[in-house]
Design an enzyme around this catalytic site. Structure first.
Site, PDB file in Angstrom:
ATOM      1  N   ASP B  12      39.034  20.977 -15.205  1.00 36.83           N
ATOM      2  CA  ASP B  12      38.598  22.350 -15.484  1.00 36.83           C
ATOM      3  C   ASP B  12      39.828  23.146 -15.889  1.00 36.83           C
ATOM      4  OD1 ASP B  12      35.844  22.237 -14.921  1.00 36.83           O
ATOM      5  OD2 ASP B  12      36.287  22.168 -12.779  1.00 36.83           O
ATOM      6  N   ASP B 131      22.795  21.204 -17.235  1.00 37.80           N
ATOM      7  CA  ASP B 131      22.919  21.576 -15.821  1.00 37.80           C
ATOM      8  C   ASP B 131      21.500  21.726 -15.276  1.00 37.80           C
ATOM      9  OD1 ASP B 131      25.645  21.668 -16.103  1.00 37.80           O
ATOM     10  OD2 ASP B 131      25.741  23.839 -16.364  1.00 37.80           O
TER      11      ASP B 131
END
Lengths: 214, 256
Positions: B12, B131
């Site tokens: 990330d 997601d």
């Protein structure tokens, strides 16, 4: 210092091919050529390619790369095709409802299909990831690469290995296909050596030192 | 013998820095994504995924520069996702050296974007990130698509959505269970299995890995083609090599 030319015909990411070459041949000149003029004086040539075959063929023909490639083949320059850059060297591809290719090799390019299977298991298409390559011939480009090494593939179309005397390496994914083909001063791979970690870097290193003889 | 399943460490990154931090032993700079990616490359990772969580334009330019540096030193496939909204975003990332780009929210807002992107750049570089959260009961589980980092429900069924994205030209599905993400309780295997069976393209399982058995289960029970994890590798709980050895022991084809 030699001049290594990567043909840039607008298809995909050439950054990784160029940076992998700079890594294995730090003292050589690596040129991304968008015209035959920029390829002038090349000592060796790379034909990469990512994307769909019709756009690739059009992109290759438009700048005049077909006569350039033919001249380089005749002059005996070492030539490396990668992925769709290998497929455009074949006779014809099934992709995009059928596209005539360069015909440097007589083989077709076929679709893996939507019901590809192995031992009753459905196989995903595209064939994406690290698969083993069985070396079918002794070749300078396989030097110091263990037989059965894994290389990175990503493709939905393939060149059959059956009845194909140009096969230099073979891989099994539901069907046996040509992972690499060769003829005189041409060597072409379905996999991406520039993305295949150590084995791929070794192959590029071998190419950079290859004199074009089998 | 055949195609190996893949292990994909995920970074990330915010404005060019890894935000969750990585504590490799003797690493010079634990926030430098290039250095971290290089370590994973050396450790035998099969791909690297780089999730750009940057919100600002200046940060985006930094990101492109980071991708460029990473691509010049890492010779395995590199996927970059986060904030990919326009064709130009994809072009910029590919030109910087990404091999694939992951599209998430933008696909939900405009599914034709995926089709256009696949036609323009080829399916092989278009990953659709999904997601999903479970809705309904455990007996007949269903999953819904969420966007904006899992905050916005869409009412879209995850399995139907995955099929649609497959038919629109996605080359791969990156599937994250919002219920499991960060829990270390393992992948949502029912979700992974449902999506993997529904689509013809490879599926990357993500969200919830806490140990090596979880990785193996993602493949063996979930039917995933690749497994993505962050913290178990970042914090040195397991190396990529240990994970590969474990999965191979479990009968999974790996690149060792």
């Amino acid at each position: 210092m030699q001049k290594i030319v990567v043909l840039d015909y607008g298809m995909g990411n050439l950054h990784s091919v160029a940076s992998a070459l700079k890594k294995v041949a730090p003292t050589d000149e690596v040129v991304l050529a968008t015209t035959p003029e920029e390829a002038h004086g090349a000592d060796r040539l790379i034909v990469p390619g990512v994307g769909a075959i019709r756009d690739c063929m059009e992109g290759f023909i438009r700048p005049g790369f077909v006569p350039l490639l033919n001249q380089c083949i005749e002059a005996g320059l070492p030539i490396l095709g990668i992925c769709v850059g290998m497929q455009i060297m074949m006779k014809r591809s099934e992709e995009n409802n059928g596209v005539d290719c360069l015909g440097l090799f007589p083989q077709p390019v076929k679709f893996f299909g939507t019901d590809l299977q192995e031992n009753g298991q459905r196989l995903k298409v595209p064939h994406m990831g690290w698969n083993q390559v069985q070396q079918k011939i002794d070749h300078p480009l396989w030097r110091d690469i263990e037989n059965g090494s894994r290389f990175y593939f990503v493709h939905s179309y393939y060149v059959p290995a059956e009845n194909n005397n140009a096969v230099a390496g073979e891989t099994d994914y539901g069907v046996k296909f040509a992972a690499a083909v060769t003829r005189n001063n041409i060597f072409a791979t379905q996999f991406h050596p520039e993305k295949s970690a150590d084995a791929g870097m070794q192959l590029l290193k071998n190419f950079v030192g290859w004199n074009g003889a089998a | 013998m055949g195609l190996a399943k893949r292990i994909i460490p995920c970074l990330d990154v915010d404005a060019g820095r890894v935000v969750k931090g990585v504590n490799f032993v003797d690493i010079r700079d634990a926030g430098d994504p290039v250095e971290i990616a290089r370590r994973y490359n050396e450790a035998g990772a099969d791909e690297i995924t780089f999730l750009d969580i940057t919100a600002t334009h200046e940060g985006r330019d930094t990101t492109l520069h980071t991708v460029e540096k990473m691509a010049s030193q890492v010779f395995i496939p590199l996927t970059v996702g986060g904030g990919v909204r326009e064709i130009q975003d994809i072009r910029n990332l590919l030109n910087a050296g990404a091999d694939k780009t992951a599209i998430n929210s933008a696909a939900v807002h405009n599914p034709d974007f995926v089709r256009e992107a696949a036609e323009r750049f080829g399916s092989q570089c278009i990953v659709v990130a999904i997601d999903a959260k479970q809705v309904g009961n455990d007996k007949e589980p269903k999953w819904e698509i969420f966007t904006h980092g899992g905050r916005k429900p869409t009412g879209i069924d995850a399995v139907e959505w995955a099929k649609k994205m497959d038919s629109y030209g996605a080359g791969e599905i990156l599937l994250t269970s919002m219920d499991r993400d960060g829990t270390k309780n393992g992948f949502d295997l029912a979700l992974t299995r449902a999506i993997s069976d529904a689509v013809s393209v490879p599926v990357i399982a993500s969200g919830g890995v806490g140990n090596l058995q979880h990785l193996a289960d993602g493949v063996l029970k979930g039917g995933a083609d690749a497994v993505l994890a962050a913290s178990i590798f970042h914090f040195g709980e397991y190396t990529v090599g240990e994970a590969k050895a474990f999965m191979q022991q479990a009968g999974i084809e790996m690149r060792i």
